[in-house]
Motif scaffolding. Structure first.
Motif, PDB file in Angstrom:
ATOM      1  N   VAL A 244     -91.126  94.797  43.907  1.00 15.49           N
ATOM      2  CA  VAL A 244     -90.926  95.033  42.479  1.00 15.49           C
ATOM      3  C   VAL A 244     -89.803  96.060  42.317  1.00 15.49           C
ATOM      4  CG1 VAL A 244     -91.963  95.820  40.332  1.00 15.49           C
ATOM      5  CG2 VAL A 244     -93.337  94.527  41.982  1.00 15.49           C
ATOM      6  N   VAL A 245     -88.787  95.698  41.538  1.00 16.54           N
ATOM      7  CA  VAL A 245     -87.653  96.593  41.312  1.00 16.54           C
ATOM      8  C   VAL A 245     -87.708  97.097  39.872  1.00 16.54           C
ATOM      9  CG1 VAL A 245     -85.152  96.850  41.395  1.00 16.54           C
ATOM     10  CG2 VAL A 245     -86.299  95.243  42.952  1.00 16.54           C
ATOM     11  N   PRO A 246     -88.071  98.357  39.639  1.00 19.36           N
ATOM     12  CA  PRO A 246     -88.103  98.885  38.263  1.00 19.36           C
ATOM     13  C   PRO A 246     -86.688  99.085  37.730  1.00 19.36           C
ATOM     14  CG  PRO A 246     -88.528 100.638  39.824  1.00 19.36           C
ATOM     15  CD  PRO A 246     -88.449  99.375  40.637  1.00 19.36           C
ATOM     16  N   ARG A 247     -86.562  99.107  36.412  1.00 23.30           N
ATOM     17  CA  ARG A 247     -85.262  99.375  35.813  1.00 23.30           C
ATOM     18  C   ARG A 247     -84.872 100.836  36.075  1.00 23.30           C
ATOM     19  NH1 ARG A 247     -83.468  95.270  32.639  1.00 23.30           N
ATOM     20  NH2 ARG A 247     -85.034  93.803  31.842  1.00 23.30           N
ATOM     21  N   ALA A 248     -83.630 101.023  36.424  1.00 25.18           N
ATOM     22  CA  ALA A 248     -83.133 102.363  36.731  1.00 25.18           C
ATOM     23  C   ALA A 248     -82.596 103.024  35.464  1.00 25.18           C
ATOM     24  CB  ALA A 248     -82.031 102.278  37.789  1.00 25.18           C
ATOM     25  N   PRO A 249     -82.465 104.346  35.458  1.00 23.25           N
ATOM     26  CA  PRO A 249     -81.847 105.023  34.306  1.00 23.25           C
ATOM     27  C   PRO A 249     -80.436 104.514  34.049  1.00 23.25           C
ATOM     28  CG  PRO A 249     -82.938 106.599  35.757  1.00 23.25           C
ATOM     29  CD  PRO A 249     -82.941 105.291  36.484  1.00 23.25           C
ATOM     30  N   ASP A 250     -80.060 104.439  32.776  1.00 24.94           N
ATOM     31  CA  ASP A 250     -78.734 104.001  32.361  1.00 24.94           C
ATOM     32  C   ASP A 250     -77.908 105.236  32.021  1.00 24.94           C
ATOM     33  OD1 ASP A 250     -76.623 103.120  30.303  1.00 24.94           O
ATOM     34  OD2 ASP A 250     -77.356 101.217  31.101  1.00 24.94           O
ATOM     35  N   PHE A 251     -76.675 105.301  32.574  1.00 21.24           N
ATOM     36  CA  PHE A 251     -75.828 106.470  32.377  1.00 21.24           C
ATOM     37  C   PHE A 251     -75.249 106.580  30.970  1.00 21.24           C
ATOM     38  CE2 PHE A 251     -74.950 106.160  37.129  1.00 21.24           C
ATOM     39  CZ  PHE A 251     -75.752 107.235  37.431  1.00 21.24           C
ATOM     40  N   TRP A 252     -75.276 105.496  30.190  1.00 21.26           N
ATOM     41  CA  TRP A 252     -74.532 105.478  28.939  1.00 21.26           C
ATOM     42  C   TRP A 252     -75.400 105.358  27.697  1.00 21.26           C
ATOM     43  CZ3 TRP A 252     -69.758 106.883  29.897  1.00 21.26           C
ATOM     44  CH2 TRP A 252     -69.212 106.604  31.159  1.00 21.26           C
ATOM     45  N   ALA A 253     -76.519 104.661  27.758  1.00 18.86           N
ATOM     46  CA  ALA A 253     -77.273 104.323  26.551  1.00 18.86           C
ATOM     47  C   ALA A 253     -78.428 105.284  26.323  1.00 18.86           C
ATOM     48  CB  ALA A 253     -77.806 102.894  26.656  1.00 18.86           C
ATOM     49  N   SER A 254     -78.428 105.926  25.161  1.00 23.25           N
ATOM     50  CA  SER A 254     -79.582 106.715  24.744  1.00 23.25           C
ATOM     51  C   SER A 254     -80.478 105.832  23.888  1.00 23.25           C
ATOM     52  CB  SER A 254     -79.144 107.937  23.922  1.00 23.25           C
ATOM     53  OG  SER A 254     -78.380 108.817  24.694  1.00 23.25           O
ATOM     54  N   GLY A 255     -81.744 105.892  24.113  1.00 25.28           N
ATOM     55  CA  GLY A 255     -82.655 105.090  23.308  1.00 25.28           C
ATOM     56  C   GLY A 255     -83.892 104.717  24.094  1.00 25.28           C
ATOM     57  N   GLY A 256     -84.628 103.803  23.539  1.00 24.21           N
ATOM     58  CA  GLY A 256     -85.849 103.393  24.198  1.00 24.21           C
ATOM     59  C   GLY A 256     -86.621 102.397  23.370  1.00 24.21           C
ATOM     60  N   GLN A 257     -87.911 102.363  23.584  1.00 26.90           N
ATOM     61  CA  GLN A 257     -88.772 101.380  22.951  1.00 26.90           C
ATOM     62  C   GLN A 257     -90.199 101.903  22.925  1.00 26.90           C
ATOM     63  OE1 GLN A 257     -89.529  97.881  25.334  1.00 26.90           O
ATOM     64  NE2 GLN A 257     -89.776  96.565  23.553  1.00 26.90           N
ATOM     65  N   VAL A 258     -90.905 101.575  21.865  1.00 26.84           N
ATOM     66  CA  VAL A 258     -92.339 101.821  21.798  1.00 26.84           C
ATOM     67  C   VAL A 258     -93.008 100.513  21.414  1.00 26.84           C
ATOM     68  CG1 VAL A 258     -92.185 104.279  21.247  1.00 26.84           C
ATOM     69  CG2 VAL A 258     -92.184 102.595  19.397  1.00 26.84           C
ATOM     70  N   TRP A 259     -94.256 100.360  21.833  1.00 21.82           N
ATOM     71  CA  TRP A 259     -94.985  99.145  21.505  1.00 21.82           C
ATOM     72  C   TRP A 259     -96.470  99.441  21.378  1.00 21.82           C
ATOM     73  CZ3 TRP A 259     -93.304 100.000  26.539  1.00 21.82           C
ATOM     74  CH2 TRP A 259     -94.302 100.038  27.515  1.00 21.82           C
ATOM     75  N   GLY A 260     -97.142  98.530  20.733  1.00 22.44           N
ATOM     76  CA  GLY A 260     -98.591  98.600  20.620  1.00 22.44           C
ATOM     77  C   GLY A 260     -99.130  97.211  20.347  1.00 22.44           C
ATOM     78  N   GLY A 261    -100.325  96.960  20.820  1.00 14.68           N
ATOM     79  CA  GLY A 261    -100.930  95.660  20.609  1.00 14.68           C
ATOM     80  C   GLY A 261    -102.443  95.758  20.572  1.00 14.68           C
ATOM     81  N   GLY A 262    -103.038  94.844  19.853  1.00  9.27           N
ATOM     82  CA  GLY A 262    -104.489  94.745  19.802  1.00  9.27           C
ATOM     83  C   GLY A 262    -104.916  93.328  20.135  1.00  9.27           C
ATOM     84  N   SER A 263    -106.029  93.182  20.854  1.00  6.53           N
ATOM     85  CA  SER A 263    -106.504  91.875  21.297  1.00  6.53           C
ATOM     86  C   SER A 263    -107.973  91.682  20.935  1.00  6.53           C
ATOM     87  CB  SER A 263    -106.346  91.721  22.822  1.00  6.53           C
ATOM     88  OG  SER A 263    -105.023  91.981  23.237  1.00  6.53           O
ATOM     89  N   ILE A 264    -108.315  90.447  20.681  1.00  7.12           N
ATOM     90  CA  ILE A 264    -109.718  90.083  20.497  1.00  7.12           C
ATOM     91  C   ILE A 264    -110.057  88.998  21.504  1.00  7.12           C
ATOM     92  CG2 ILE A 264    -109.905  90.759  18.083  1.00  7.12           C
ATOM     93  CD1 ILE A 264    -109.424  87.849  17.307  1.00  7.12           C
ATOM     94  N   THR A 265    -111.238  89.113  22.104  1.00  2.27           N
ATOM     95  CA  THR A 265    -111.691  88.189  23.133  1.00  2.27           C
ATOM     96  C   THR A 265    -112.991  87.542  22.686  1.00  2.27           C
ATOM     97  OG1 THR A 265    -110.670  89.492  24.907  1.00  2.27           O
ATOM     98  CG2 THR A 265    -112.434  87.988  25.536  1.00  2.27           C
ATOM     99  N   GLU A 266    -113.033  86.219  22.748  1.00  3.71           N
ATOM    100  CA  GLU A 266    -114.286  85.541  22.432  1.00  3.71           C
ATOM    101  C   GLU A 266    -115.380  86.004  23.397  1.00  3.71           C
ATOM    102  OE1 GLU A 266    -114.618  81.427  21.528  1.00  3.71           O
ATOM    103  OE2 GLU A 266    -112.471  81.237  21.061  1.00  3.71           O
ATOM    104  N   HIS A 267    -116.570  86.221  22.869  1.00  9.89           N
ATOM    105  CA  HIS A 267    -117.724  86.652  23.662  1.00  9.89           C
ATOM    106  C   HIS A 267    -117.542  88.067  24.210  1.00  9.89           C
ATOM    107  CE1 HIS A 267    -118.210  82.290  23.648  1.00  9.89           C
ATOM    108  NE2 HIS A 267    -117.088  82.184  24.318  1.00  9.89           N
ATOM    109  N   GLY A 268    -116.563  88.839  23.704  1.00 12.02           N
ATOM    110  CA  GLY A 268    -116.332  90.163  24.256  1.00 12.02           C
ATOM    111  C   GLY A 268    -115.885  91.159  23.213  1.00 12.02           C
ATOM    112  N   THR A 269    -115.548  92.365  23.681  1.00  8.56           N
ATOM    113  CA  THR A 269    -115.114  93.446  22.791  1.00  8.56           C
ATOM    114  C   THR A 269    -113.592  93.485  22.715  1.00  8.56           C
ATOM    115  OG1 THR A 269    -115.242  94.971  24.667  1.00  8.56           O
ATOM    116  CG2 THR A 269    -117.149  94.855  23.214  1.00  8.56           C
TER     117      THR A 269
END
Length: 794
Positions: A244-269
């Motif tokens: 697995v090769v993770p993304r390396a730091p970028d010398f030029w771009a400032s920024g990023g990302q945030v995320w969130g998610g919710g899931s529902i499962t049949e027969h579960g929580t």
């Protein structure tokens, strides 16, 4: 928004100034997204190309092919895109928006060019960046841009869902074992070395421990190299390597990302997941940092009838990564840290009664996996030469509780122990610490030629402690230490145009020591006193391969390679016994074709495996380790990708395995349990396959993009182990998934679904080994689950 847009192409090692600025290169870059195009161009020219703004990554650019300077290739590529390339340093370019004097209508994106030749794909796991078309072996590559956030939290299941040759047990996150190409030793995790080498970037992350199931957020790519890979990766790569090769730091771009998610499962929580990525250039072009944090909860769906509890098997995962990249005097220095904690409230198996999602157990069976990795990597290039040196320390803590132990079981198995209280469970704790270092020098030539030579050192310390009952009465444990020193090398020549020959070898000297834990040493070694002695093993692993390209796009290859694992000490009841090292040899032949929007791969291999090490359970249900005999494995694999229309990609794969323990050890399996219908190797399906589709289009010619991906995956029949007791059937089910994505600017909304058919299936026929004789255990798929997610870039 796609992470590929937010986490921009890596700033590659700069070529010498005159070379990068003036030399004309042979380039082949297809039309598509700007971030992917500059990454490909940088690889092909040895130049460093970055983006000033995160949003530029999604700009569509033209195809460019032929002999070009870097300046010329960038000018041709960026025509009509509203961007320009600016040279900011020797061998370094920056892409930015082109200035305009007055507002102008946004230009329409260039049309897709389905007939454009594909960009050159490099197999970086070869340790000298061999082009895929010249690589003489089986390899599957999953690009990070193809792993959405909704799937990144599934860890290794993301890879298994896409690579038919990869299989996994399903005891629980952080407790599983991975197998490639049917090379599977057993269902249980003990002191034996894994058959698959797992690497995070440049460093090995497992030895005698389960798959840590690291979450695949913010990933550059995943490479699955089918094994054995003894020459390049040494012991423990019998089945192959997952890198697995993770993304390396970028010398030029400032920024990023945030995320969130919710899931529902049949027969579960319900479930939830959140995370964020931040890239920060500290000094543009020289120093940058990248940080990832994430957390999530997978809701339970297994009920316990005896304790009258619902949805007991929830799992909480928290982790993060931090990376610092420094480019100084031609050196690229990376400092990386990884940490992750998995805590499961209870086991995830059922007994198949009712709706298949419940069981009866008297106690909770929690589990935990704590993983930490620190890594330092330094690299430098001189033209076609590259020097790389990596140092890493990995630590893993695994705790498991199993129900089912009774006073009579313990007294029968451990007559020297008399518990003072009724027993309610059995606990096993694995602690593994591993220190590795590797330095190599390589030269990359044209059409896959070149050479490398390297040295590596490894020290792995593994400790297994066992106990039972609410008062934690200690049972015999074991401690193993392995020190390895290795010299290896490989070279490829092209004696005739289109024919390459590769030869290599690895010389490893292993020193092994072991001892007992939590018991009287004399009693622990009373049946095998020699097990206490330290010993040294020396192994030489040769390899050879040939590749032939009769014409562009078609490659035929053949390969011979070996792999091995050193021996060690294991517990059998309350005794310490020694198990021997094992070794295998594989012959492989295959073909690979790429052209006209089609990619096809087919391979066949035969493996001979001697003195197979396996983690088993004894007659009382307690884990142990032994050499189970010799075996052979026949594997056939097929994979295809087709660009059926602009924006539409289809894929299909099929993998067939036939395995057999040809000479079962009578010391492990009595004559009554010897050769029979149950002597196939465990946990590898006789057949597995996948059908997938991905579609992408722009809505109304604007900046809103819609995409849809789906898959159908079949996992065939397999068994839990060998012999009548462990010959329990598992597998033979279909899994499905779908994701819809709507992306505009730096925001994206996703809706995904898994197990659309709400299939129960049986991913793994084990919950507690202590109940394997008397209980119908199955591990069902997570029921139908829907997830709604939001991603925001900045």
């Amino acid at each position: 928004m796609r992470r590929a847009e937010l986490i921009l192409p890596l700033a590659l090692l700069a070529a010498p100034p005159a070379f990068a600025q003036e030399k004309r290169h042979s380039v082949s870059v297809p039309a598509g997204r700007l971030d992917a195009a500059v990454f490909t161009l940088g690889r092909q020219t040895g130049s460093s190309i970055g983006l000033r703004e995160p949003g530029l990554g999604a700009v569509r650019v033209r195809a460019v092919k032929g002999k070009h300077s870097v300046d010329g290739a960038l000018a041709e590529m960026l025509k009509g895109s509203g961007t320009r390339a600016r040279r900011v340093a020797n061998g370094t370019w920056l892409i930015e928006r082109a200035p305009v004097e007055r507002p102008k209508p946004r230009p329409a994106p260039p049309p897709e060019e389905p007939d454009a030749p594909p960009a050159e794909i490099l197999v970086t796991g070869s340790k000298r960046d061999i082009p895929l078309k010249a690589y003489p072996g089986g390899v599957q590559i999953v690009e990070g841009s193809d792993i959405p956030v909704s799937e990144g939290g599934k860890g290794s299941d993301v890879i298994a869902n896409r690579v038919a040759s990869l299989a996994s047990t399903h005891l629980g996150p952080g407790r599983n074992k991975l197998f490639i190409r049917g090379i599977a030793d057993s269902s249980f995790v003990g002191p034996t070395q894994a058959t698959v080498g797992q690497y995070w970037g440049n460093s090995r992350i497992t030895y005698s421990a389960p798959d840590p199931d690291l979450k695949l957020y913010d990933i550059g790519r995943v490479e699955v190299l089918e094994g054995p890979q003894g020459t390049l990766y040494g012991a423990g790569s019998l089945g192959g390597v997952v890198r697995v090769v993770p993304r390396a730091p970028d010398f030029w771009a400032s920024g990023g990302q945030v995320w969130g998610g919710g899931s529902i499962t049949e027969h579960g929580t319900p479930s939830w997941d959140v995370g964020g990525i931040l890239n920060l250039p500290i000094k543009e072009g020289e120093l940058a940092a990248r940080v990832l944090l994430f957390s999530g909860r997978d809701g339970g769906y297994i009920d316990d009838r005896e304790r009258d509890l619902k949805d007991v098997n929830s799992v909480r995962t928290t982790g993060g990564r931090a990376a610092l990249r420094w480019d100084v005097d031609g050196w690229t220095i990376d400092l990386n840290g990884v940490g992750q904690s998995i805590k499961g409230d209870d086991a995830q198996y059922s007994d198949g009664q009712g709706n298949g999602l419940s069981r009866a157990s008297s106690i909770a069976q929690p589990f935990e996996n704590e993983f930490w990795l620190g890594e330092l990597v330094a690299r430098k290039r001189w033209g076609t030469l590259e020097l790389s040196s990596a140092y890493a320390y990995a630590q893993q803590y695994v705790s498991e509780v199993f129900a089912g132990a009774s006073v009579s079981d313990i007294n029968a198995a451990f007559p020297v122990v008399t518990p003072a209280a009724p027993l309610i469970g059995y606990q096993q704790v694995n602690r593994v610490n591993m220190l590795t270092t590797e330095t190599r020098l390589s030269r990359r030539g044209p059409r896959g030629t070149g050479w490398l030579i390297g040295v590596s050192l490894l020290q792995n310390k593994g400790r297994v402690n066992r106990s039972f009952g609410s008062r934690r009465f200690a049972l015999t444990g074991v401690r193993n230490t392995v020190d390895e020193a290795t010299l290896y090398g490989e070279g490829t020549i092209e004696p005739i145009r289109g024919v390459t020959i590769t030869a290599g070898g690895r010389l490893t000297r292993s020193h092994l020591t072991g001892n007992a834990e939590d018991t009287d040493r004399f009693l622990a070694f009373r049946e095998d006193p020699a097990a206490k002695a330290a010993r040294t093993e020396t192994r030489l692993l040769p390899s050879a391969a040939i590749a032939y390209q009769p014409y562009s796009g078609l490659t035929l290859f053949g390969r011979f390679e070996q792999g091995f694992r050193p021996g060690g000490l294991a517990v059998r009841r309350d005794l310490i016994q020694r198990f021997q090292g094992d070794r295998l040899s594989t012959v492989e032949a295959g073909t690979r074709y790429t052209g006209n929007g089609v990619s096809l791969t087919a391979s066949a291999s035969m493996t001979w495996w001697t003195s197979i090490q396996a983690d088993l359970i004894d007659g009382f249900g307690f884990p142990t380790t032994a050499n189970i005999g010799d075996g052979r494995v026949l594997s056939l694999g097929f994979a295809a990708r087709w660009k059926a229309a602009p924006g539409l990609d289809l894929d299909a794969s099929l993998y067939l395995n036939g395995s057999k323990v040809t000479n079962p050890s009578q010391a492990v399996f009595p004559l009554a349990e010897g050769p029979s219908d149950f002597n196939r190797l465990p946990n590898v399906a006789d057949a597995s396959g996948r059908l997938g589709a991905a579609y992408r289009t722009r809505l109304g010619g604007g900046d809103t993009e819609f995409s849809a991906t789906s898959y159908l995956r079949y996992v065939g029949k397999s068994t839990l182990g060998i012999g009548p007791v462990l010959g329990k059937s598992q597998g033979d089910y279909v899994d499905t998934g779908l994701e819809l994505r709507l992306e505009r600017g730096r925001r994206a909304l996703t809706l995904s679904a898994t197990n659309l058919l709400d299939t129960r299936g049986n991913r793994f026929a084990l919950g507690s080994p202590l109940l394997i004789r008397d209980n119908n255990q199955i591990t069902p798929l997570r029921p139908r689950t829907l997830r709604l997610g939001l991603e925001v870039g900045f």
